[in-house]
Design an enzyme around this catalytic site. Structure first.
Site, PDB file in Angstrom:
ATOM      1  CG  ASN A  71     -31.334  12.694  16.918  1.00 13.07           C
ATOM      2  OD1 ASN A  71     -31.948  12.678  15.864  1.00 13.07           O
ATOM      3  ND2 ASN A  71     -30.583  11.691  17.322  1.00 13.07           N
ATOM      4  CD  GLU A  89     -32.276   2.717   8.903  1.00 12.41           C
ATOM      5  OE1 GLU A  89     -31.858   2.249   9.986  1.00 12.41           O
ATOM      6  OE2 GLU A  89     -32.371   2.027   7.871  1.00 12.41           O
ATOM      7  CB  CYS A 132     -30.308   6.731  16.820  1.00 10.64           C
ATOM      8  SG  CYS A 132     -29.099   7.115  15.555  1.00 10.64           S
ATOM      9  CD  GLU A 181     -30.837   6.594   6.364  1.00 12.33           C
ATOM     10  OE1 GLU A 181     -31.229   7.471   5.586  1.00 12.33           O
ATOM     11  OE2 GLU A 181     -30.910   6.706   7.596  1.00 12.33           O
TER      12      GLU A 181
END
Ligand code: NAD
Length: 485
Positions: A151, A249, A283, A464
């Protein structure tokens, strides 16, 4: 149609399997975008071997020298921004404006970590005794495996790769098969920027076959994964066998609270952008709107109007605000979620249909959809949809809103729309999420700030992005030196 190979030892490397697959334009399935190797175990092993061989020399360079390569890559990426954005749109489907923003993000990430290279170092710590030096050194880990989703096909590889490389690691990346072109382009650009052969390797193929090798090969000492919870959970088990460092993640079920005092035009606009932008395939997309009942009717009416006004179409067409789902399975999954919700008693307030007008029938388009009458127990309020579907849940108070927002097993991003400073701060304090937005969309992140989820959204041991991203990709050594002797 473009043709890509794996990228191993600083060059295109065809797979001995001889098998290939194609990506097709999600906005028009008649168009083949690119052909790729369907790699096998041996290809992934070659990528790891290439990274392992390149490690000592790359680790032996200074971080500043490594940073120069990243800064150069940033410049090269920027020069090709328009071309890369168009290719990204053709392969993944997001609008050209969204794709351009994503490529710019990769440009900025490489620039950021190029600059950060000047600051990477350890710490000096006061020793108990005179004439003693106590300090830490930041050192690379070795071969790092990266597995990424479709994505954000350039931003996610970039936000893992840049800190991995600047710390002195070498990398084997497996991009998602729906959109691998950006990873291949990154490999070419980094090589052009001066990255030595073998430091960054890309291997393309089926998740279990290729990703599975990265997850289980003992030469891979750390793995950063972004994708679904089911796959991430499985990969984590494989890494745990050898106690490899892991950063997983995964998905979310991100709430936006609309409180009674909110500016309802702002709220509708934020939810529409965060729920339908990127076709809901983020997300951090808003998928639950938790609304105080006193403003439910007015807010819902405004949200429906926003959804209905959105121009859906091919991402390369001017004026289009929402592109297609990435493929037929994702589209069908979105429609199934809606159907299931209606069966459970939710009410489809707008959307819910595939769009098949004219040439759009060749793509995977659907209407932006709003579900009403949703209760917190329904699947549509608990499971990630990953499409342009927003579930509206009514509550009677801020406390109930907070309870409902936290009553899921994931926690990635969370937003609240209110003018009440106290409630905004209480929300920031009490919501179980890695990122909190006040009067802002739940999507969209600052590259210089930490990002990651809580609960089942993440292993939550390392963040991250931001300067702290280097923590995952490096280890500290402590040195005691006595110069009194
Ligand atoms: P996915 O889990 O299906 O695939 C992710 C990657 O894992 C792909 O490269 C895939 O090929 C690979 N893979 C699949 N099976 C594997 C296996 N058995 N072993 C090793 N690798 C395997 O996810 P997706 O559909 O590509 O992406 C969508 C998901 O990603 C959503 O759940 C979304 O929420 C999540 N996501 C999370 C973030 C975040 O930062 N938290 C960001 C973007 C997307």
């Amino acid at each position: 149609m473009l043709t890509y190979s794996n990228w191993i030892q600083g060059a295109a490397a065809p797979s001995p399997s001889g098998k290939t697959f194609e990506t097709r334009n999600p906005a028009d399935n008649r168009e083949a975008v690119a052909s790729y190797p369907l790699s096998e175990r041996g290809d992934a092993e070659n990528a790891i071997a290439s990274a392992a061989a390149a490690f000592p020399a790359w680790a032996g360079q200074t971080s500043v020298a490594r940073g120069r390569v990243l800064s150069k890559a940033s410049t090269l990426l920027e020069a090709r921004k328009a071309q890369l954005a168009e290719l990204l749109t053709r392969e993944e489907g997001k609008t050209l404006a969204e794709a351009t923003g994503e490529v710019q993000r990769a440009v900025d990430i490489f620039r950021f970590f190029g600059g950060l290279s000047y600051t990477l170092g350890g710490q000096t710590i006061p020793h108990d005794l005179p004439q003693n030096l106590l300090y830490t050194r930041r050192e690379p880990l070795g071969v790092v495996g990266l597995i990424t989703p479709w994505n954000f096909p350039i931003a996610i590889p970039a936000w893992k790769l840049a800190p991995a490389l600047v710390c002195g690691n070498t990398v084997a990346l497996k991009p998602a098969s729906q959109a691998p072109a950006m990873a291949c382009e990154l490999a070419r650009i980094l090589t052009e920027a001066g990255l030595p052969p073998g430091v960054f390797n890309v291997v393309i193929g089926e998740g279990r076959a290729v990703g599975g090798v990265l997850a289980t090969d003992p030469r891979v000492v750390a793995m950063s994964f972004t994708g679904s919870h089911s796959v991430g959970h499985g990969v984590y088990q494989q890494l745990a066998q050898r106690m490899a460092r892991a950063q997983m993640e995964m998905g979310g079920k991100n709430p936006t609270l609309v409180l009674a005092d909110a500016d309802l035009d702002l709220a509708a606009s934020l939810v529409s952008r965060a729920g339908f932008g990127l076709t809901g395939q983020a997300c951090t997309a808003t998928s639950r709107v938790i609304v105080e009942r006193s403003v439910l009717a007015v807010f819902t009416e405004k949200l429906i109007a926003k959804a209905q006004a959105l121009k859906v179409g091919p991402g390369l067409q001017a004026g289009v605000e929402m592109g297609p789902a990435v493929n037929a399975q994702e589209l069908q999954g979105n429609l199934d979620h809606i159907e299931g919700a209606v069966r459970e008693g939710a009410k489809l307030l707008t959307g819910g249909q595939r769009i098949t007008d004219g040439d759009l029938r060749h793509g995977f388009f659907m209407q932006p959809s709003v579900m009403g009458n949703v209760t917190p127990e329904m699947k549509i309020a608990r499971e990630e949809v990953f499409g342009p579907v927003v579930a509206v849940i009514a509550v009677d108070s801020f406390d109930e809103a907070l309870r409902v927002a936290n009553d899921v097993n994931v926690g990635l991003s969370a937003s609240v729309v209110t003018r009440d400073f106290r409630k905004a701060l209480l929300y920031a304090e009490r919501i179980q999420a890695g990122v909190v937005k006040v009067n802002q969309i739940s999507t969209g992140l600052a590259l210089q700030a930490p990002f990651g989820g809580v609960k089942q959204s993440s292993t939550d041991s390392f963040k991250e992005q931001g300067a702290g991203a280097v923590e995952f990709y490096s280890k500290l050594k402590t040195i005691y030196l006595d110069y009194s002797v």
